[in-house]
Design a protein around this motif. Structure first.
Motif, PDB file in Angstrom:
ATOM      1  N   TYR A 152     -53.773 -14.198 -20.333  1.00 29.90           N
ATOM      2  CA  TYR A 152     -54.075 -13.415 -21.579  1.00 29.90           C
ATOM      3  C   TYR A 152     -53.047 -12.927 -22.128  1.00 29.90           C
ATOM      4  O   TYR A 152     -53.135 -12.440 -23.347  1.00 29.90           O
ATOM      5  N   HIS A 153     -51.730 -12.756 -21.553  1.00 29.71           N
ATOM      6  CA  HIS A 153     -50.640 -12.162 -22.188  1.00 29.71           C
ATOM      7  C   HIS A 153     -50.038 -13.210 -23.336  1.00 29.71           C
ATOM      8  O   HIS A 153     -49.569 -13.084 -24.223  1.00 29.71           O
ATOM      9  N   TYR A 154     -50.533 -14.691 -22.948  1.00 28.30           N
ATOM     10  CA  TYR A 154     -49.883 -15.757 -23.904  1.00 28.30           C
ATOM     11  C   TYR A 154     -51.070 -16.143 -24.956  1.00 28.30           C
ATOM     12  O   TYR A 154     -50.784 -16.592 -26.022  1.00 28.30           O
ATOM     13  N   PHE A 155     -52.416 -16.231 -24.440  1.00 26.03           N
ATOM     14  CA  PHE A 155     -53.503 -16.810 -25.092  1.00 26.03           C
ATOM     15  C   PHE A 155     -54.667 -15.874 -25.042  1.00 26.03           C
ATOM     16  O   PHE A 155     -55.241 -15.460 -23.913  1.00 26.03           O
ATOM     17  N   ASN A 168     -41.129 -18.324 -22.514  1.00 24.85           N
ATOM     18  CA  ASN A 168     -41.013 -19.843 -22.942  1.00 24.85           C
ATOM     19  C   ASN A 168     -41.387 -20.730 -21.830  1.00 24.85           C
ATOM     20  O   ASN A 168     -42.315 -21.822 -22.061  1.00 24.85           O
ATOM     21  N   ILE A 169     -40.994 -20.619 -20.720  1.00 19.81           N
ATOM     22  CA  ILE A 169     -41.161 -21.610 -19.606  1.00 19.81           C
ATOM     23  C   ILE A 169     -42.624 -21.417 -19.127  1.00 19.81           C
ATOM     24  O   ILE A 169     -43.163 -22.385 -18.908  1.00 19.81           O
ATOM     25  N   ARG A 170     -43.038 -20.002 -18.996  1.00 21.17           N
ATOM     26  CA  ARG A 170     -44.341 -19.743 -18.456  1.00 21.17           C
ATOM     27  C   ARG A 170     -45.436 -20.308 -19.280  1.00 21.17           C
ATOM     28  O   ARG A 170     -46.643 -20.816 -19.263  1.00 21.17           O
ATOM     29  N   ILE A 182     -48.206 -23.185 -18.917  1.00 24.65           N
ATOM     30  CA  ILE A 182     -49.588 -23.329 -19.002  1.00 24.65           C
ATOM     31  C   ILE A 182     -50.214 -24.119 -19.806  1.00 24.65           C
ATOM     32  O   ILE A 182     -51.200 -24.576 -19.614  1.00 24.65           O
ATOM     33  N   LEU A 183     -49.596 -24.403 -20.972  1.00 23.67           N
ATOM     34  CA  LEU A 183     -49.937 -25.393 -22.041  1.00 23.67           C
ATOM     35  C   LEU A 183     -50.110 -26.856 -21.258  1.00 23.67           C
ATOM     36  O   LEU A 183     -51.111 -27.429 -21.618  1.00 23.67           O
TER      37      LEU A 183
END
Length: 226
Positions: free
Chosen positions: A48-51, A9-11, A15-16
């Motif tokens: 790319y793990h998140y988006f 959640n921190i990472r 990024i956001l």
């Protein structure tokens, strides 16, 4: 160099937040995924793990923007010093202001959403907003009925209708905003659309015409002059 491992959640928030700052200062189109990765000093795979794409990231930012405004909307709803009209107008003000503050995100989002390939994304975003805001509008309508300001028989259905019609006007104003009209013509047409929405909402609520205030010339100008 030892790799820094952070909680998901921190990472994701990092990024956001970094992407949002880059979009604000350099523009959405001129901010590549590579720039975001370089700024954060992370691996491409981490991004790319998140988006899945830059568009997916933008979608997340806008969802965050919607959730960010909800506590203020709830505070407005629970404010016992405001009547129903004041509450509804304040919600419109909150919505206008957060869009103006995030204009560098909202404009590319409109271009993205109103691309013919993104009908599903547009539908999902509208339903997400409708799910959050419709119950609030319903409670305000109930209050307005009790205060004899509104005259609505079907409260929940009317709240839903206000959102659906509002979405139609959003599509109309977005078409104008993204058109090739001159700036002054855009402003005139958008203000006319919003004035029409004001009138429609008043009629649906059984309220005196002019009580609901949606148009803000300064906000319209901010968007048109970008």
């Amino acid at each position: 160099m030892k790799r820094i491992i952070k909680k998901p959640n921190i990472r994701k928030s990092e990024i956001l937040n970094t992407a949002k700052l880059l979009f604000m200062h350099e523009g959405y189109e001129d901010t590549s995924i590579e720039k975001i990765i370089y700024q954060l000093k992370i691996a491409k795979g981490t991004f790319y793990h998140y988006f899945k794409t830059k568009e997916h990231l933008l979608d997340n930012l806008v969802n965050d923007m919607t959730e960010e405004i909800m506590p203020n909307i709830i505070d407005c709803l629970e404010n016992s010093h405001l009547n129903a009209v004041e509450k509804l107008n304040k919600i419109f003000i909150l919505s206008r202001n957060i869009k103006a503050e995030n204009v560098q995100l909202v404009l590319p989002l409109l271009k993205l959403l109103y691309n013919s390939n993104n009908v599903l994304m547009r539908y999902k975003m509208f339903n997400s907003n409708k799910r959050l805001v419709t119950p609030v509008i319903a409670k305000i309508i109930e209050q307005g009925n009790n205060e004899k300001i509104f005259c609505v028989e079907y409260v929940d259905e009317t709240a839903n209708l206000i959102m659906v019609i509002g979405n139609s006007f959003t599509e109309a104003t977005s078409d104008i905003l993204l058109s090739d009209y001159e700036k002054d013509e855009k402003i005139k047409r958008i203000e006319r659309e919003l004035k029409a929405y004001e009138s429609v909402v008043c009629r649906i609520l059984g309220a005196e015409n002019g009580l609901i205030s949606i148009v803000d010339d300064n906000i319209v100008s901010i968007f048109v002059k970008q």
